[in-house]
Design a protein around this motif. Structure first.
Motif, PDB file in Angstrom:
ATOM      1  N   ASP A  56       2.325  56.406  22.350  1.00 33.55           N
ATOM      2  CA  ASP A  56       2.133  55.792  21.044  1.00 33.55           C
ATOM      3  C   ASP A  56       0.937  56.382  20.304  1.00 33.55           C
ATOM      4  O   ASP A  56       0.811  56.226  19.097  1.00 33.55           O
ATOM      5  N   THR A  95       9.957  51.798  26.648  1.00 32.79           N
ATOM      6  CA  THR A  95       8.631  51.953  26.057  1.00 32.79           C
ATOM      7  C   THR A  95       8.084  50.603  25.591  1.00 32.79           C
ATOM      8  O   THR A  95       7.858  49.715  26.372  1.00 32.79           O
ATOM      9  N   ARG A 111       8.087  51.531  19.481  1.00 30.71           N
ATOM     10  CA  ARG A 111       8.825  52.741  19.840  1.00 30.71           C
ATOM     11  C   ARG A 111      10.325  52.452  19.905  1.00 30.71           C
ATOM     12  O   ARG A 111      11.146  53.254  19.461  1.00 30.71           O
TER      13      ARG A 111
END
Length: 707
Positions: free
Chosen positions: A180, A473, A477
């Protein structure tokens, strides 16, 4: 061999006798000196020479060279290679002695204006590169200081990585754990990491960015390099810090010899293959094109006894992603492969007078007839829906070919469907190809006549799966994915909630889940089964544990949405466009949930993710009318038939079409089902060891006419 507009060179090209080649004797010189040399004829096993591997590059950017006193025009990229390699020290000579360099380079050593010579020399290309003392691969000039720094960083990193690849891969996984950072902005996210993690993240990001740029180099994306590297006794990749046009830099810059940066090809290949087998999720996350190098390695892999591990048709499949100027060169550029010869003859003779459709059809037909099996058909990967009608040959339509012939020039984004258990008997002497394969105008495209069984009809199909969908994730995301919560969505399709499809209510949820889990990575392989070329495959016991952990991770993400969404001002109502009503795990009966928790204890989903990433890429999951689960071609549609066909190692998806003049389709011996070939497919519940006859499953026998 891929110059789009080859020049007809002057008469300095004396005719070549059969089995002879020309070698360029290149004179030494300073970087700004003109390229000067002469061409000599010799046998393949004559005086030692080195072969130049390069890409033609932009054919409009050309430079002059002087050969035998005649000015010839070559592409700027070849000019750069000759400029660099005449400075390379010769093995066995003192560096103070400047020797003539004996090189073979296709654009100069073959008369590109003579089609007959080009064709005859093409048949010798494999032997030319295999017979060279070494292959000098030219990657091109490094553009500026930044370009050189990227090249040096990548080369040094590959060397250090391969000293201990497992440890290096563990370090690289920080890019996945904190992915991220690169998605939502380093300023806010990177600051949240510890100083050690920040330092490691930045170091890994810098090195892997250099690796990404390295594999983006055009050289790695051309089909002709596959046999040039694969057949070499020794292959070395070179680049140099110099402008593409030396005249722009000035003579003062060249008072010293060029500094060439290099790395041996085998090390690059091992690096790429290790990443594909052990770090597929990292490769897809970073957008690395290293897997292209893996494809080249797979083409030339050998078994323990030294024989080729990759057959010619699979080699063609691996190379489909690489570029060519002439689509026919997808076949002809691999004529040096050891299995390009059957019964002492080339599988197909180079012919530039017919369309690619004719070349590909003849190649597939030759293999089907000689091998008496349908392995060639299993490599079909349609980019778009195939024609669902019978057609005639058309010499003005370069891509016209039957639906059962692989179009090796279309974009290939799938791996060959390599299931460890055969769906039908390996051969069938009753396979027939009916019609003309010569491409004569107005004659019908040849039909493939086969026999087998109809397994079932497809009733529902998922969206196409993308590799970026697979890693588990976090909410932000997941929302950005093509298929958010893809596994949960697939489960909704293959196991619809009670009441949505009454005919499927009695299915065993755990059995359906296992079928889905086995379809995604092409099954499992036990210790005594051959290793798959598509990546790691676990044993069944390992697979069950890893898949269970993967399912639970998706469940945790799904039910962590409320708290994560509240922190961002979102809520479940605003997530409705991508958030499934329930997780896969949450929809299961209590006893199945308990079994998954038991299996997942102490396991992680990473192994399953690495195993299924490449097999599932760009394919779809489907449910049949009776509730079977399968995975197949991206062009699969409801109504298509899943079929077991004699001589095919895998199941087939076929699409019924209007009759083509042989009676109404009905599955009887008198009236074969007329259909188009959609692609290979797998239905784990119908693929069992030693079960190669559809009658064992109560399937309906049928004959098929595939247009």
């Amino acid at each position: 061999m891929n110059d789009p507009e080859p020049c007809r060179y002057p008469a300095c090209y004396r005719p070549l006798a059969p089995e002879l080649i020309r070698v360029l004797e290149l004179e030494a010189g300073n970087p700004l000196d003109p390229i000067v040399g002469r061409l000599v004829h010799q046998t393949l096993d004559g005086e030692s020479y080195e072969a130049v591997s390069y890409v033609w590059g932009d054919a409009r950017k050309r430079r002059d060279v002087a050969i035998d006193g005649v000015t010839l025009s070559v592409t700027a990229n070849l000019h750069g290679a000759l400029t660099a390699f005449r400075h390379l020290p010769l093995s066995g000579y003192s560096n103070s002695v400047r020797q003539v360099r004996r090189l073979w380079a296709d654009a100069l050593c073959i008369n590109q204006g003579d089609l007959a010579e080009r064709t005859s020399q093409l048949e010798l290309m494999g032997r030319i590169f295999a017979g060279a003392r070494r292959v000098l691969a030219w990657l091109g000039w490094e553009e500026g200081e930044e370009g050189r720094q990227h090249a040096l960083t990548a080369i040094r990193f590959i060397h250090s990585f391969m000293d201990d690849p497992d440890a290096a891969l563990r370090k690289a996984r920080i890019l996945l754990l904190h992915h991220d950072v690169s998605v939502t902005g380093p300023a806010s996210r990177l600051a949240a990491l510890s100083e050690d993690d920040q330092r490691q993240f930045e170091e890994q990001a810098r090195k892997w960015e250099a690796v990404k740029i390295f594999f983006d180099i055009e050289y790695f994306h051309r089909a002709w390099i596959v046999q040039e590297l694969g057949l070499a006794r020794q292959a070395i990749l070179y680049t140099a810090p110099k402008s593409a046009d030396a005249a722009e830099v000035g003579e003062d810059h060249y008072h010293h010899a060029l500094e060439l940066d290099f790395i041996e090809w085998p090390l690059v290949g091992k690096f790429a293959k290790f990443l594909d087998f052990r770090g597929a999720s990292l490769v897809t996350h970073l957008g690395l094109l290293s897997w292209i190098a893996t494809h080249i390695v797979l083409v030339w892999d050998k078994k323990e006894n030294g024989t080729p591990a990759c057959d010619f048709l699979t080699a063609m499949h691996w190379v489909r992603i690489l570029g060519v100027t002439d689509a026919r060169d997808r076949v002809f550029s691999l004529m040096g492969h050891p299995l390009a010869v059957m019964d002492g003859h080339l599988v197909i003779k180079p012919d530039y007078t017919v369309t690619r459709g004719v070349v590909y059809t003849q190649l597939a037909a030759n293999f089907i007839r000689k091998a008496k099996n349908l392995f060639a058909v299993s490599l079909v990967d349609h980019e778009d829906d195939p024609s669902a009608e019978a057609k005639d040959w058309d010499p003005h339509d370069d891509g016209r070919m039957p639906s059962w012939v692989p179009d090796w020039h279309s974009i290939n984004r799938t791996t060959p469907l390599d299931y460890p258990i055969a769906a039908a008997e390996a051969e069938d002497t009753n396979i027939r190809i009916q019609g003309d394969t010569q491409g004569a105008r107005g004659t019908p495209l040849p039909h493939l006549l086969v026999r087998g069984w109809v397994v079932d009809e497809i009733s529902a199909v998922s969206r196409r799966m993308e590799t970026t969908d697979f890693p588990v994730t976090h909410l932000a995301r997941e929302r950005a994915k093509e298929n958010p919560f893809w596994l949960d969505r697939v489960w909704e399709l293959v196991f619809p909630a009670a009441g949505n499809d009454g005919s499927l209510e009695d299915r065993d949820a755990l059995a359906v889940l296992e079928a889905l889990s086995l379809a995604l990575p092409f099954g499992t392989r036990e210790k005594d089964q051959p290793v798959s070329p598509i990546g790691p495959q676990q044993t069944l016991a390992e697979h069950r544990r890893s898949f269970a952990a993967y399912v639970l991770r998706y469940h945790e993400l799904r039910y962590g949405v409320s708290s994560e969404a509240s922190g961002t001002g979102d809520d479940e109502d605003t997530c409705g466009c991508y958030l499934p009503a329930c997780s896969l795990y949450g929809s299961l009966p209590a006893e199945v949930q308990a079994e998954l928790r038991r299996r997942a204890e102490g396991a992680t989903g990473g192994s399953f993710l690495e195993s299924m990433t490449w097999p599932s890429m760009c394919r779809v999951v489907y449910r049949t009318a009776s509730g079977l689960v399968g995975m197949g071609s991206r062009v699969t549609r409801p109504g298509d038939l899943v079929c077991r066909v004699r001589g095919s190692p895998v199941l087939m998806t076929l699409r019924r079409i209007e009759d083509v003049g042989t009676g109404q389709g009905g599955g009887t011996d008198a009236a074969p089902i007329s259909c188009a070939f959609i692609g290979p497919t797998i239905v784990p519940a119908r693929i069992k060891k030693d079960a190669i006859d559809g009658q064992e499953f109560g399937e309906k026998a049928a004959h098929f006419r595939i247009v």
